[in-house]
Design an enzyme around this catalytic site. Structure first.
Site, PDB file in Angstrom:
ATOM      1  N   HIS A  59       0.838  -1.207   0.000  1.00 56.20           N
ATOM      2  CA  HIS A  59       0.000   0.000   0.000  1.00 56.20           C
ATOM      3  C   HIS A  59       0.872   1.256   0.000  1.00 56.20           C
ATOM      4  CE1 HIS A  59      -2.176   3.129   2.428  1.00 56.20           C
ATOM      5  NE2 HIS A  59      -3.099   2.899   1.510  1.00 56.20           N
ATOM      6  N   GLU A  90      -3.862   7.972   7.898  1.00 56.29           N
ATOM      7  CA  GLU A  90      -4.857   7.093   7.264  1.00 56.29           C
ATOM      8  C   GLU A  90      -5.134   5.872   8.139  1.00 56.29           C
ATOM      9  OE1 GLU A  90      -5.225   4.406   3.192  1.00 56.29           O
ATOM     10  OE2 GLU A  90      -3.948   6.188   3.184  1.00 56.29           O
ATOM     11  N   GLU A 115       2.232   1.824  -3.434  1.00 56.36           N
ATOM     12  CA  GLU A 115       1.189   2.389  -4.312  1.00 56.36           C
ATOM     13  C   GLU A 115       1.139   3.914  -4.170  1.00 56.36           C
ATOM     14  OE1 GLU A 115      -2.999   3.847  -3.792  1.00 56.36           O
ATOM     15  OE2 GLU A 115      -2.935   1.787  -3.024  1.00 56.36           O
ATOM     16  N   HIS A 116       1.142   4.394  -2.937  1.00 54.10           N
ATOM     17  CA  HIS A 116       1.124   5.840  -2.701  1.00 54.10           C
ATOM     18  C   HIS A 116       2.351   6.506  -3.321  1.00 54.10           C
ATOM     19  CE1 HIS A 116      -1.976   6.842   0.571  1.00 54.10           C
ATOM     20  NE2 HIS A 116      -2.284   5.641   0.123  1.00 54.10           N
TER      21      HIS A 116
END
Length: 429
Positions: A69, A144, A72-73
């Site tokens: 993840h 997040e 991906e960012h």
């Protein structure tokens, strides 16, 4: 590079499939009657891939939870700026997502398709990580993670996964924890990128209004040299049954939230695994769908509302039959569901109910092909799962009532768990 025309005579539909010399699988589904195009560039890499090696590396490396993840960012950021600015110039809407077993980058557009496709292929193939940018992202993703920790819906689902799984990384939040992402550095990101973003591990799926020849010209021009990588994921032992029967948390909710479900052993063959999922989807409808005796009785008793639903939660190495919603008495709902399972095992299901549920599932799949986004997503998912789009439709059409009854026997009580989010107001009552 040669394309194969994939056809389905039952639907009168077709799409193009090719494998680039790099190993990239390319799927093109022209839908000229639509006004938009939708493209997905995805890799078989998700949060569960936290321990791996390649044939070239030798030893397994264990990476921090949440790194897929995180990566991906970070791919949206380059030395020249943010990739979103590239799409702002073309008018396309761009996004990305990381799941348990894949990461996808995407855009939707109504015009300037070729420029948007070039932007997609460019930024995904251009990693740029520095200690400074990694540290900045740790703060962003940390926020997040805290946001999801405060989400009752997210918390109740992972509560179930923690009950069901002991060793599988599927029990860990996709974003990881604040502690785990603090261990991520640029070198680890580059290592994961080199391993999982090899084009041989990726799929490009495009559906909607676009010119296939124009798409191929952009693809050929933009793909960078990429040596095939053979990825070995570390095995782990997972008990057959659930690890614990129940888990609860207290949060600010007005009614208790719940998820209960069964941990099931996924079939190893891709087609058998897909058939297993279709059998479960039909079974869910028969046991707990809106016209089932169980659901109607629960609604009449005021124990369920329209928010109740089910999901066949599946991916590489995991399969869960799950049901959830909100109720003033979740344990009573679970017990009534167990009684419904026992009754079905004794009495079976009427043939007409089975056919209705099966046809409804097939209809949803076919209707999905009349939506550009759904069509592209279905193409990519089928390819990554080891089957073709039309093959998956045929597998669903072949499911029998006998198959569903055999699958019912896998819903064993020792494989079941219940996750609860209870109101804080009741904590001291």
């Amino acid at each position: 590079m040669e394309f194969t025309m994939m056809k389905n005579s039952r639907l009168g539909e077709q799409y193009l499939r090719a494998e680039h010399p790099s190993g990239l699988k390319i799927l093109l589904y022209p839908m000229p009657e639509f006004s938009t195009a939708y493209a997905l560039f995805g890799t078989n890499y998700g949060s569960v891939d936290n321990c791996f090696k390649t044939e070239q590396d030798g030893d397994f490396v264990h990476v921090p939870d949440g790194i897929a993840h995180f990566l991906e960012h970070k791919l949206f950021e380059s030395e020249d700026g943010d990739a979103f600015t590239l799409f702002a110039e073309t008018g396309a809407d761009a996004n990305a997502y990381t799941s348990f077993d894949r990461t996808c980058y995407l855009f939707s557009c109504t015009d300037r398709f070729a420029e948007s496709l070039k932007a997609l292929l460019t930024f995904v193939q251009s990693p740029y990580f520095t200690p400074q940018t990694v540290q900045k992202e740790q703060g962003i993703i940390g926020q997040e993670i805290r946001m999801y920790d405060d989400s009752p819906g997210w918390k109740v689902m992972f509560g179930l996964l923690e009950c069901l799984y002991q060793n599988s990384p599927v029990r860990v939040d996709i974003a990881g924890t604040e502690e785990s992402i603090a261990k991520i550095d640029a070198d680890l990101l580059y290592r994961c990128y080199r391993t999982f973003y090899s084009l041989s591990n990726m799929v490009l799926a495009i559906a909607g209004r676009f010119d296939p020849e124009e798409a191929m010209a952009v693809i050929e021009a933009q793909l960078k040299p990429s040596a095939p990588v053979t990825i070995v994921r570390a095995p782990y032992d997972e008990p057959d049954g659930a690890c614990m029967a129940e888990k609860e948390h207290r949060m600010d909710v007005s009614l208790p939230l719940f998820y209960f479900g069964y941990k099931l052993p996924p079939e190893e063959d891709p087609r058998a695994f897909l058939k297993q999922q279709y059998e479960l989807e039909i079974l869910h409808d028969l046991l707990a769908g809106s016209s089932s005796d169980f659901y109607e009785e629960m609604v009449q008793q005021g124990l369920l509302n329209s928010g109740f639903g089910s999901e066949v939660f599946s991916g590489r190495g995991f399969l869960v039959s799950m049901f959830g919603g909100e109720s003033r008495d979740p344990r009573r709902v679970r017990d009534c569901f167990l009684a419904a399972v026992d009754k079905a095992a004794r009495e079976g299901f009427p043939e007409e109910d089975f056919l209705s549920a099966k046809n409804a599932m097939y209809g949803r799949m076919v209707r999905g092909l009349n939506d550009v986004e759904n069509a592209a997503t279905a193409l990519l998912n089928a390819e990554m799962s080891g089957t073709g789009l039309f093959e998956s439709l045929e597998i669903s059409a072949a499911v029998t009532l006998e198959d569903v009854m055999a699958r019912l026997s896998s819903l064993r009580r020792d494989r079941m768990a219940l996750s609860l989010i209870l109101p804080k107001s009741e904590e001291h009552e």
